[in-house]
Design a protein around this motif. Structure first.
Motif, short mmCIF file in Angstrom:
data_model
loop_
_atom_site.label_atom_id
_atom_site.label_comp_id
_atom_site.label_asym_id
_atom_site.label_seq_id
_atom_site.Cartn_x
_atom_site.Cartn_y
_atom_site.Cartn_z
N ASN B 558 0.82 -1.21 0.00
CA ASN B 558 0.00 0.00 0.00
C ASN B 558 0.85 1.27 0.00
O ASN B 558 0.66 2.15 -0.83
CB ASN B 558 -0.91 0.02 1.23
CG ASN B 558 -1.96 -1.05 1.15
OD1 ASN B 558 -2.29 -1.52 0.06
ND2 ASN B 558 -2.49 -1.45 2.28
N PHE B 559 1.80 1.34 0.96
CA PHE B 559 2.61 2.57 1.02
C PHE B 559 3.38 2.79 -0.26
O PHE B 559 3.44 3.87 -0.78
CB PHE B 559 3.69 2.53 2.11
CG PHE B 559 3.21 2.18 3.46
CD1 PHE B 559 1.93 2.47 3.85
CD2 PHE B 559 4.06 1.56 4.35
CE1 PHE B 559 1.51 2.15 5.11
CE2 PHE B 559 3.65 1.24 5.60
CZ PHE B 559 2.37 1.53 5.98
N SER B 560 4.02 1.71 -0.74
CA SER B 560 4.98 1.92 -1.81
C SER B 560 4.25 2.32 -3.09
O SER B 560 4.72 3.19 -3.81
CB SER B 560 5.83 0.69 -2.02
OG SER B 560 5.02 -0.43 -2.09
N TRP B 561 3.14 1.70 -3.37
CA TRP B 561 2.42 2.09 -4.58
C TRP B 561 1.86 3.50 -4.43
O TRP B 561 1.82 4.26 -5.39
CB TRP B 561 1.30 1.10 -4.88
CG TRP B 561 1.82 -0.14 -5.54
CD1 TRP B 561 2.33 -1.23 -4.92
CD2 TRP B 561 1.89 -0.40 -6.95
NE1 TRP B 561 2.72 -2.15 -5.85
CE2 TRP B 561 2.45 -1.67 -7.10
CE3 TRP B 561 1.54 0.32 -8.08
CZ2 TRP B 561 2.67 -2.25 -8.34
CZ3 TRP B 561 1.75 -0.25 -9.31
CH2 TRP B 561 2.31 -1.52 -9.45
N ASP B 562 1.43 3.85 -3.25
CA ASP B 562 0.92 5.21 -3.05
C ASP B 562 2.04 6.23 -3.19
O ASP B 562 1.82 7.32 -3.73
CB ASP B 562 0.28 5.34 -1.67
CG ASP B 562 -1.21 5.09 -1.74
OD1 ASP B 562 -1.64 4.51 -2.76
OD2 ASP B 562 -1.94 5.47 -0.82
N SER B 563 3.21 5.88 -2.69
CA SER B 563 4.28 6.87 -2.76
C SER B 563 4.69 7.11 -4.20
O SER B 563 5.19 8.18 -4.54
CB SER B 563 5.47 6.44 -1.91
OG SER B 563 5.85 5.15 -2.24
#
Lengths: 396, 641
Positions: B558-563
């Motif tokens: 979740n974090f990495s794709w959002d970032s």
């Protein structure tokens, strides 16, 4: 609202997310049962030589809290021990805190009394001489305090967020200048080690300086904790913790730790410094209020108007047996916990003030209770010049 | 009961107010300075020491950078006090007070509206400014004839993405299993496009659209919305569906699909420039003159003096450093050798690196300050006010809910507005001129160009490939520094830290994202410098991302794709585009600056996923001990037996 006739205990469980999700439905199977779920993080130091300088690793944990009648508390605690397999290494902790003067709003339901049959019984003994240390500091200080606690022999502290309310809320538009978030570190420890650990943490956080933070202790009825503190390199055959725990099991108690290990350096507690410059407060109680998030503001205003010195507010998810559904998800509410440490007179006044408002809509779903606080450390303005040394003394 | 929030208990004098406000202002200002000092220092040092070129408009840039820090300070506080609480409030009330269709319509409108509020089309137009209708007809048409349709399709894409992202929370669909097929499909369509020259030109535009759609106002709002929803929604099972992240990811994937489909439609309808059904009135003449605008490509050579010439005539002794050039003549291949018939041989003295600075101005007087301020103020108003108004109206009219802290939100929105306006002004005054100069000066490393403020052409500073490598290295650090200053990423970092209760630190996220963007932008400049096909850069990197995604824990996915979605914002884009276009202009065959931003979005996914896998590995130690313990017999029982 009225003082509830039965005595209640606050049962708190600290678990990894996976086992928290597994246990929640079991605890809530009875209608009317409810609990609060807090997001929290653990703390782990790494023992590899080069990783020692890296910031601690923080696994995500959940903290579950239930307000349970005293008669039930033992059973709930041991059922959590059994279901979460808490006798094993690095699994979590559970404990119950005795509460006095419990009030419930008209619409809030106390935990139902039930026959103990459905709850799993545990064959594991619970410790009864535990204490919980809470330390509220800014986010920049929390790592330092956590490291000091671990080095003094505690498990990796559990950390959750809270918001300091009170002082700056009275400043009009200047309230925007308040710091975002405070972190609350919670450490469980044997009562015999609590004083030294408390002092070590207070020193590490430099709580004798103004604006640093606040520390207090709460008594624990019974509990069990098996929280990790360190990640050790692979080549250790068994780490120290495991060996100590094995000896605990063999002896059936933990008193040997005091006698055998900690007397090496002369005084009890190797490496503990004498506490310095911490202001002492006597006859303190911890007044906790749970209220739905939307009502928190009104409840908080009421408490502050009636002389609460300052509040720490943290938010948790409220899960009850019954709840609305949307899609495949359960829509649950949110509760805030407003907590302040104050003297008994003020606490009584606050209770009365809340009781007067009992018919207001905002106070219907709240509940309020107090805990005895044996020890507090913080900077008290005006009481004394903080640069001067004044020994920390145990209260009560 | 008296309300504390409305009736302040303490009356403060001016001095006391100042004493309370000052530490607050100082703290927040220094936070922003911490974010931007690296990029500013780096740009100045590189320009002065490595390229050894002067900085034009120096004092304007200094003032601009100060204003950027000031604006960021206000904007970030505005996010914290106003925009994010507003989004969270709505997110947490929506599931309680309304039914599913209402929620989905709201989400769609929010996504689509956010795109129109922060239109990325200006950025895309800038990137495609050099596109010639003759070279890339479809791309040209999309940017000019169909630019309205382009924005609309991106808006619709973002709208659907936010809708699906919110729906995902209710059904606990893991982001992994939504993003992976989407990316696979996009890669498949891209491969089809790659094989058709007309469509191949559009690939860069499409992938960049995904990167630029999510701006500094949209991202925090959408994040806050997701977090608000997840505060009250739970499904019991894990799977990472409930962290509140993931909308931004989908909002950067869907626009790519929308633009790809739009171009496919126009390709089939044959109504792009030069095709049968073209109805636009743009003729080649408007695009062609660009060809002639090359700077005069003559170096300021040292003329050979009469004395030296006399010496040469006497004894054939050439000046100490000279260059021999053959001009004209007819080349023929004879027996594997090139033979020049009747060449004209020119002997020149070698060029010496001495120059005079002509552009010593310290303030660009061509654009008045008032105009700049007005421009950035209107941009800020357009980006913030309609969205906030929409959210507020939904809250009051549809959800019938009052704001918990209207005063704070009001202050916050005002701060955000002031901050955004100052930020825009600061960028126009400071960062764009600095980045623009440097960006267009960077090719001096490998090509002859006319740098800013000089009277003659310069370069190349390095021979052959080294010059291009130098430019790529520059791009790496530029990407790193610019990303650290990006406001949307700062907001994401704060949110991630808050949601994980500090388990994933903001600093760690920022550093790994910045590193990823640096790698991505370096790859983008590599693409420009050697004119590599974009598809063959996207395909391997996204395949690697897919593999890592498959193995990584849900929360990190979740974090990495959002970032990835938040990296390209108002600081990175002008700097990177200026450089990309500058590099591209000096490489034959490169017509547009597209593709760099798309690559800059892949990088952070890779790095954050790697960090996630590492952390998982580190925590496994803890779990190992746990299992060992559980397998060993209970010591007490062992003794008992």
């Amino acid at each position: 609202m009225s003082e509830h006739p039965t005595d209640f205990s606050l049962v708190t469980a600290v678990l990894p997310n996976s086992s928290a999700a597994r246990i929640t439905p079991k605890l809530l199977e009875r209608s009317g049962a409810n609990m609060l779920t807090w997001k929290a993080r653990g703390t782990l130091l790494q023992d590899h030589w080069f990783k020692r300088w890296l910031p601690p690793i923080s696994p995500i944990k959940s903290m579950l809290q239930m307000l349970v009648p005293n008669a039930e508390a033992g059973r709930v605690v041991s059922s959590v021990v059994e279901d979460a397999r808490l006798h094993q290494q690095a699994t979590g902790a559970v404990f119950s805190t005795p509460c006095q003067n419990t009030f419930f709003g008209n619409a809030s339901k106390p935990w139902p009394m039930r026959e103990g049959a459905e709850l799993s019984k545990s064959g594991h003994d619970l410790s009864e001489n535990l204490t919980a240390i809470f330390c509220i500091v800014g986010p920049r200080l929390s790592d330092r305090v956590a490291k000091a606690a671990i080095r003094a022999g505690a498990h990796g502290p559990l950390v959750y967020y809270s918001e300091g309310r009170g002082l700056r809320d009275r400043l009009g538009w200047l309230r925007i200048t308040k710091e975002n978030e405070k972190e609350v570190l919670m450490v469980l420890t044997e009562e015999s080690q609590a004083d030294d650990l408390f002092a070590t943490m207070a020193n590490a956080g430099e709580l004798h300086l103004p604006g640093r933070g606040f520390m207090y202790r709460l008594k624990i009825n019974r509990g069990l904790f098996n929280l990790p503190s360190r990640i050790t390199p692979h080549h250790y055959d068994a780490n120290m913790q495991q060996i100590i725990h094995a000896i605990d099991h063999l002896n059936g108690h933990k008193h040997w730790r005091d006698q055998a290990v900690f007397e090496v350096g002369g005084g009890r507690g190797v490496g503990f410094e004498a506490p310095k410059n911490t202001t002492k407060l006597v006859d303190q109680v911890c007044l906790s209020t749970f209220a739905p998030r939307d009502d928190c503001q009104v409840v908080m205003d009421c408490l502050l108007d009636n002389g609460a010195p300052g509040l720490s507010m943290s938010l948790a998810r409220y899960t009850a047996n019954s709840g609305a559904n949307l899609g495949q998800a359960r829509v649950s509410g949110e509760f805030g916990m407003l907590r302040c440490i104050t003297d008994e007179v003020t606490a009584a006044r606050l209770r009365d003030a809340v009781a007067q408002e009992k018919d207001t809509a905002e106070f219907e779903r709240m509940c309020l209770f107090t805990n005895a606080v044996p020890m507090v450390a913080t900077y008290v303005p005006g009481a004394k010049d903080y640069r001067e040394a004044s020994p920390l003394a145990e209260a009560s | 009961m008296a309300n504390l929030m409305d009736n302040p208990r303490y009356k403060l004098g001016f001095g006391d107010t100042l004493r309370i406000v000052w530490p607050y202002v100082k703290r927040n200002f220094m936070n922003q300075v911490e974010g931007i000092w690296f990029i500013v220092t780096y740009l100045i040092v590189f320009q002065l020491l490595v390229l050894q070129l002067p900085i034009v408009y120096a004092s304007m840039i200094a003032v601009g950078i100060f204003i950027v820090a000031l604006g960021l300070m206000f904007f970030m506080e505005g996010l914290r006090l106003g925009l994010m609480p507003l989004g969270e409030e709505i997110g947490s009330v929506l599931p309680k007070n309304s039914r599913m269709p209402v929620i989905l319509v709201f989400a769609f409108l929010l996504g689509a509206g956010a795109t129109f509020a922060e239109p990325a089309i200006a950025v895309l137009k800038a990137a495609g400014s050099g596109v010639k209708a003759t070279d890339a007809p479809l791309l040209y048409s999309l940017l000019n004839d169909f630019s309205g349709q382009l924005v609309s399709s991106v808006g619709v894409g973002v709208g659907f993405a936010v809708m699906l992202g919110v729906l995902r929370f209710f059904f606990a669909w893991p982001l992994k299993y939504m993003a992976m097929p989407a990316v696979a499909m996009l890669l498949g369509i891209s491969f089809y496009f790659y094989q058709i020259p007309v469509l191949n030109d559009v690939l860069g535009l499409a992938w960049d659209c995904g990167a630029v759609t999510t701006g500094p106002v949209t991202v925090p709002l959408v994040l806050a919305l997701g977090i608000g929803v997840c505060r009250v929604v739970s499904s019991g099972s894990g799977g990472g569906g409930h962290s509140g992240f993931g909308i931004v990811t989908l909002a950067s994937l869907f626009p790519i699909l929308a633009v790809l489909l739009l171009s496919l439609y126009h390709y089939n309808a044959d109504d792009y420039w030069g095709a049968e059904n073209y109805e636009g009135d743009v003729t080649v003449a408007t695009a062609a003159p660009l060809e002639d605008e090359k700077p005069q490509m003559e170096k300021a050579l040292e003329p050979i003096s009469m004395i030296e010439f006399g010496a040469y005539l006497q004894d054939g002794q050439l000046p100490s450093d000279y260059e021999l050039e053959f001009r004209g003549g007819e080349a023929q291949l004879v027996d594997g050798k090139i033979e020049l018939a009747n060449p004209e041989v020119v002997i020149q003295k070698l060029y010496k690196r001495e120059f005079t600075v002509t552009g010593g101005e310290s303030w660009d007087s061509s654009t008045p300050l008032a105009d700049q301020l007005w421009q950035s103020l209107t941009d800020a108003l357009r980006a913030i006010i309609p969205l906030c108004l929409f959210l507020y109206i939904v809250l009051r009219m549809v959800l019938k809910q009052r704001l918990a802290q209207p005063g704070d939100v009001g202050i916050g929105v005002t701060f955000a507005l002031v901050g955004m306006a100052l930020f825009g002004l600061g960028i126009a005054l400071g960062l764009t001129p600095l980045g623009g100069q440097l960006g267009s000066n960077v090719p001096v490393a490998f090509a002859e160009i006319l740098p800013w403020g000089l009277d003659h052409v310069e370069g190349p500073l390095f021979d052959g490939h080294w010059g291009k490598f130098a430019a790529i290295g520059f791009a790496f650090f530029l990407g790193y520094g610019a990303t650290l200053a990006e406001p949307a990423l700062n907001a994401l970092g704060d949110t991630v830290e808050r949601i994980t209760v500090g388990a994933f630190r903001k600093k760690l996220l920022m550093q790994s994202v910045a590193l990823g963007v640096a790698v991505g932008i370096a790859a983008g400049v590599l693409k420009m410098a050697y004119n590599l096909p974009l598809f063959w850069m996207l395909a391997p990197s996204y395949s690697l991302v897919l593999v890592l995604t498959f193995f990584a824990p849900h929360s990190f996915v979740n974090f990495s794709w959002d970032s990835a979605g938040v990296t390209t914002g108002p600081i990175t884009v002008p700097l990177v585009l200026a450089m990309g276009l500058g590099v591209g202009a000096n490489v034959p065959g490169v017509s547009d600056g597209f593709g760099i931003l798309a690559l800059a979005s892949v990088g952070p996914i890779l790095t954050v996923l790697t960090v996630g896998l590492y952390t998982q590995h580190a925590q496994r130690n803890e779990r190992n001990e746990e299992t060992e313990e559980s397998e060993s017999p209970n010591p007490t029982e062992a003794v008992g037996a």
